[in-house]
Scaffold this motif. Sequence first.
Motif: not given
Length: 127
Positions: A13-30
């Motif tokens: 999860f932490m590995t995937m989070e590194t990339f997903t934070d850059l792409l979808i952290s703008w979503l509400p309630f992320y």
Amino acid sequence: VRWMMYWIVFALFMTMETFTDLLISWLPFYYEMKMAFIIWLLSPYTRGASLLYRKFVHPMLSRKEKEIDTFIVQARDRGCEAMVRFGRRGLNMAATAAIQAATKSQGVLAGRLRSFSMQDLRSISDE
């Protein structure tokens, strides 16, 4: 075993989070969803980490077991070869430095002895 499953799933999860934070952290309630997911993974009632490990991680690791084992053996062999190579290089550098230091100090000693006259050398006590 439960904690091993949790930490493996959490590491993925932490590995995937590194990339997903850059792409979808703008979503509400992320960030709230991320916290809820981690609580779901950790909770003994939901056993989320165990579920994800048994459904996805373990089957994938089982399919790739021979490849993983081969990679580990290759990495160990390469690591041993690299350590031997660097060890040899280090010993060669140390030997070269010792030889250079010895030749320089011998040259300095010879130069000092040349600077003395025979009379100066005779005046030095035999002690």
